[in-house]
Scaffold this motif. Structure first.
Motif, PDB file in Angstrom:
ATOM      1  N   ILE A  41       0.813  -1.148   0.101  1.00  0.00           N
ATOM      2  CA  ILE A  41       0.049   0.092  -0.128  1.00  0.00           C
ATOM      3  C   ILE A  41       1.059   1.295   0.247  1.00  0.00           C
ATOM      4  O   ILE A  41       0.440   2.464  -0.993  1.00  0.00           O
ATOM      5  CB  ILE A  41      -0.848   0.058   1.171  1.00  0.00           C
ATOM      6  N   GLN A  42       2.069   1.200   0.883  1.00  0.00           N
ATOM      7  CA  GLN A  42       2.889   2.495   0.710  1.00  0.00           C
ATOM      8  C   GLN A  42       3.512   2.636  -0.528  1.00  0.00           C
ATOM      9  O   GLN A  42       3.751   3.785  -1.096  1.00  0.00           O
ATOM     10  CB  GLN A  42       3.797   2.298   1.918  1.00  0.00           C
ATOM     11  N   LEU A  43       3.966   1.568  -1.098  1.00  0.00           N
ATOM     12  CA  LEU A  43       4.642   1.871  -2.454  1.00  0.00           C
ATOM     13  C   LEU A  43       3.632   2.433  -3.560  1.00  0.00           C
ATOM     14  O   LEU A  43       3.992   3.066  -4.108  1.00  0.00           O
ATOM     15  CB  LEU A  43       5.259   0.352  -2.765  1.00  0.00           C
ATOM     16  N   GLY A  44       2.306   1.788  -3.408  1.00  0.00           N
ATOM     17  CA  GLY A  44       1.146   2.307  -4.335  1.00  0.00           C
ATOM     18  C   GLY A  44       1.093   3.699  -4.288  1.00  0.00           C
ATOM     19  O   GLY A  44       0.827   4.547  -5.189  1.00  0.00           O
ATOM     20  N   THR A  45       0.834   4.135  -2.755  1.00  0.00           N
ATOM     21  CA  THR A  45       0.827   5.457  -2.491  1.00  0.00           C
ATOM     22  C   THR A  45       2.024   6.577  -3.098  1.00  0.00           C
ATOM     23  O   THR A  45       1.442   7.524  -3.760  1.00  0.00           O
ATOM     24  CB  THR A  45       0.417   5.668  -0.997  1.00  0.00           C
ATOM     25  N   ALA A  46       3.052   6.110  -2.695  1.00  0.00           N
ATOM     26  CA  ALA A  46       4.170   6.941  -3.366  1.00  0.00           C
ATOM     27  C   ALA A  46       4.269   7.006  -4.824  1.00  0.00           C
ATOM     28  O   ALA A  46       4.568   7.987  -5.084  1.00  0.00           O
ATOM     29  CB  ALA A  46       5.443   6.032  -2.873  1.00  0.00           C
ATOM     30  N   SER A  47       3.645   5.859  -5.689  1.00  0.00           N
ATOM     31  CA  SER A  47       3.677   5.948  -6.834  1.00  0.00           C
ATOM     32  C   SER A  47       2.779   6.882  -7.426  1.00  0.00           C
ATOM     33  O   SER A  47       2.955   7.691  -8.237  1.00  0.00           O
ATOM     34  CB  SER A  47       3.534   4.567  -7.576  1.00  0.00           C
ATOM     35  N   ALA A  48       1.479   7.089  -6.781  1.00  0.00           N
ATOM     36  CA  ALA A  48       0.408   7.630  -7.158  1.00  0.00           C
ATOM     37  C   ALA A  48       0.936   9.289  -6.814  1.00  0.00           C
ATOM     38  O   ALA A  48       0.632  10.251  -7.566  1.00  0.00           O
ATOM     39  CB  ALA A  48      -0.998   7.570  -6.281  1.00  0.00           C
ATOM     40  N   LEU A  49       1.540   9.587  -5.810  1.00  0.00           N
ATOM     41  CA  LEU A  49       2.009  10.798  -5.395  1.00  0.00           C
ATOM     42  C   LEU A  49       2.933  11.554  -6.308  1.00  0.00           C
ATOM     43  O   LEU A  49       3.046  12.746  -6.562  1.00  0.00           O
ATOM     44  CB  LEU A  49       2.363  11.002  -3.878  1.00  0.00           C
ATOM     45  N   LEU A  50       4.049  10.582  -6.725  1.00  0.00           N
ATOM     46  CA  LEU A  50       4.993  10.770  -7.597  1.00  0.00           C
ATOM     47  C   LEU A  50       4.193  11.213  -9.090  1.00  0.00           C
ATOM     48  O   LEU A  50       4.706  12.555  -9.517  1.00  0.00           O
ATOM     49  CB  LEU A  50       5.878   9.811  -7.737  1.00  0.00           C
ATOM     50  N   GLU A  51       3.219  10.619  -9.447  1.00  0.00           N
ATOM     51  CA  GLU A  51       2.578  10.990 -10.572  1.00  0.00           C
ATOM     52  C   GLU A  51       2.037  12.340 -10.566  1.00  0.00           C
ATOM     53  O   GLU A  51       2.083  13.318 -11.251  1.00  0.00           O
ATOM     54  CB  GLU A  51       1.595  10.043 -11.150  1.00  0.00           C
TER      55      GLU A  51
END
Length: 102
Positions: A41-51
């Motif tokens: 979940i943390q990795l997915g959140t970081a990916s979305a925030l990066l975008e």
């Protein structure tokens, strides 16, 4: 019981924002699986925030308040991802010591 270098750094902080560790011999146990899910979940959140950050930086319409909010969210995500990377580095080093020199 595992030795101290076999403790798993969990992807959430303990009391006082201190590191929280799991001591187990079962990588498929409940807490290990929970930690794996939280990391995902943390990795997915970081990916979305990066975008979102890339889009905000490209836009002329992004307000300073929106940028401050985004910077705060990115800081939290970076903290989480750093904890995940640290944990995975420790896990890798204990599972195959020959690969720990990088």
């Amino acid at each position: 019981m595992t030795t101290p270098n076999e403790l798993r750094l969990l992807p959430w902080p303990g009391p006082g924002d201190k590191p929280c560790y799991l001591s187990t011999d079962d990588p498929d146990g409940y807490m290990s699986r929970l930690a794996d899910r939280v990391e995902a979940i943390q990795l997915g959140t970081a990916s979305a925030l990066l975008e979102e950050a890339s889009e905000a930086l490209d836009s002329q319409d992004t307000s300073p308040e929106e940028m401050r909010c985004l910077a705060k969210e990115l800081t939290g995500a970076l903290r989480d991802i750093f904890r995940v990377a640290t944990s995975r580095g420790h896990l890798r080093a204990t599972s195959d010591p020959s690969e720990s020199a990088y």
